[in-house]
Scaffold this motif. Structure first.
Motif, PDB file in Angstrom:
ATOM      1  N   ALA A 165       0.819  -1.216   0.000  1.00 19.71           N
ATOM      2  CA  ALA A 165       0.000   0.000   0.000  1.00 19.71           C
ATOM      3  C   ALA A 165       0.850   1.261   0.000  1.00 19.71           C
ATOM      4  O   ALA A 165       0.527   2.242  -0.687  1.00 19.71           O
ATOM      5  N   ASP A 166       1.947   1.253   0.755  1.00 21.55           N
ATOM      6  CA  ASP A 166       2.799   2.451   0.829  1.00 21.55           C
ATOM      7  C   ASP A 166       3.406   2.780  -0.529  1.00 21.55           C
ATOM      8  O   ASP A 166       3.460   3.954  -0.925  1.00 21.55           O
ATOM      9  N   MET A 198       0.792   4.255  -2.804  1.00 23.21           N
ATOM     10  CA  MET A 198       0.486   5.636  -2.448  1.00 23.21           C
ATOM     11  C   MET A 198       1.569   6.577  -2.946  1.00 23.21           C
ATOM     12  O   MET A 198       1.279   7.676  -3.438  1.00 23.21           O
ATOM     13  N   SER A 222      -5.617   1.762  -2.409  1.00 21.72           N
ATOM     14  CA  SER A 222      -4.487   2.616  -2.022  1.00 21.72           C
ATOM     15  C   SER A 222      -4.460   3.901  -2.837  1.00 21.72           C
ATOM     16  O   SER A 222      -4.075   4.950  -2.334  1.00 21.72           O
ATOM     17  N   GLU A 270      -6.985   6.229  -1.307  1.00 24.04           N
ATOM     18  CA  GLU A 270      -6.459   6.787  -0.058  1.00 24.04           C
ATOM     19  C   GLU A 270      -5.447   7.894  -0.333  1.00 24.04           C
ATOM     20  O   GLU A 270      -5.469   8.951   0.318  1.00 24.04           O
TER      21      GLU A 270
END
Length: 381
Positions: free
Chosen positions: A242-243, A246, A272, A275
């Motif tokens: 996810a990081d 992003m 993601s 977000e």
């Protein structure tokens, strides 16, 4: 009656035969459902087996019969709801036909897939369903095919492996969805995928995934037809956790040539991306449009609901399992396989780019609406 696990493990055919007052050979025939045995003896044997909680030795049975009534399934990422839904189709179909399923996850690593195939063959599975981690390096799958063990491919093709493959035509639906974005006014369209490469994407490069190659080909075709250059600089592969997704999204939305629309190649990536868009203070579709592959319940609950490419994933699993079981049982196909077609479902997450000229984009002057008639004003209860 005792239900102690050790007792269940210790019960043998001889124990059942003694309790039923028949010979061991008669008990074995009745339990294995083979050979000549009277109905009266069969009933006594089965009743004794139930009373003793007898469980057959599946390994011994498979060695005797050559069948384990087990299917092996190898997928790249079981965390991805796409494969979870396909597995539901596989297991539902297998259960109806009396087969168990052994699932192995590979994290999309070919070495892990090679090991998984070997383990499943060692366990004497009757056949395999594989979603190849690589559509290029397929020697281990070719060996399975050459060994005569039934093999079916799921979701992706594999070069040089001539077996039944159950997948959607990604090129056509990718072309259609990209055309939808272009007609909304988008020229800077990004594509984000987890497929792994050692170098940044360039047009025409060989990719491990036939699915991603076909999707990029569809994007190229839509841009070529529209007469616009394809923004290959916005193709981002190697999207991991996810990081990292992003960070990729933040990069795509930065600078003077930022992306105005993003295509997420699966639902986990889309989560993601959404977000990252929210954390940046932007909104969908006013600041950036979003389109994703696969249609899950949550995509209809966002504000606005997401435009998606819906794939018949459950049906794909059913078709793959049905074909494999047919092969295992030596039956011929009754006709052509099911027509697995993806559908573009247009919802509220695609709008005109912020700086698009209304005449070029083909939209109404009121930016609250876009081609197709979706209202993206705040939703009310």
């Amino acid at each position: 009656m005792s239900t102690d696990g050790s007792r269940r493990r210790d019960v043998t055919v001889a124990d059942v035969a003694k309790a039923a007052k028949v010979s061991k050979a008669q008990a074995a025939r009745a339990l294995g459902n083979y050979g000549a045995v009277s109905d009266e003896v069969r009933e006594r044997v089965l009743a004794a087996a139930e009373e003793l909680e007898y469980r057959p030795n599946e390994l011994a049975r498979s060695m005797n019969t050559g069948k384990s009534n087990t299917i092996g399934v190898v997928v790249g990422d079981i965390e991805n709801p796409h494969f979870g839904l396909a597995m539901r189709g596989i297991t539902d179909t297998a259960k109806k036909s009396g087969y168990n399923v052994i699932l192995i996850n590979t994290d999309e690593e070919r070495a892990a897939e090679v090991d998984a195939v070997r383990v499943l063959l060692d366990k004497r599975v009757d056949g395999l369903i594989v979603a190849p981690a690589s559509s290029v390096e397929t020697s281990h799958l070719q060996q399975v095919r050459e060994s005569g063990r039934p093999l079916v491919l799921l979701d992706r093709a594999a070069a040089g492996v001539d077996v039944e493959t159950f997948a959607v035509d990604m090129g056509s639906i990718s072309y259609e969805s990209t055309k939808h974005l272009i007609e909304a006014g988008h020229r800077r369209i990004a594509f984000v995928s987890t497929v792994r490469t050692e170098a940044p994407y360039v047009a025409g490069m060989e990719l491990d995934s036939s699915q991603i190659s076909d999707r990029l080909d569809g994007i190229h075709r839509a841009f070529d037809e529209a007469g616009f250059p394809h923004p290959t600089d916005l193709v981002r592969l190697n999207a991991g956790d996810a990081d990292s997704i992003m960070r990729i999204t933040q990069d795509l939305l930065s600078g003077p040539d930022a992306a105005t629309a993003i295509i997420a190649s699966d639902g986990l990536i889309a989560l993601s991306v959404v977000e990252a868009i929210q954390l940046s203070g932007r909104s969908v579709p006013q600041d950036v449009s979003l389109l994703m592959y696969d249609d899950f319940a949550w995509t209809r609950l966002t504000t606005p609901p997401l435009t998606v490419i819906s794939q018949p994933v459950y049906d794909m699993g059913i078709a793959a399992a049905s074909a494999l079981i047919r092969q295992i049982e030596g039956r011929k196909a009754a006709g052509p396989g099911p027509d697995l077609v993806a559908t573009l479902i247009k919802r509220g997450s695609v709008g005109a780019p912020k700086d698009a000229d209304a005449e070029i984009a083909g939209i109404l002057p009121d930016r609250r609406r876009f081609q197709g008639g979706f209202d993206v004003l705040p939703r009310t209860r």
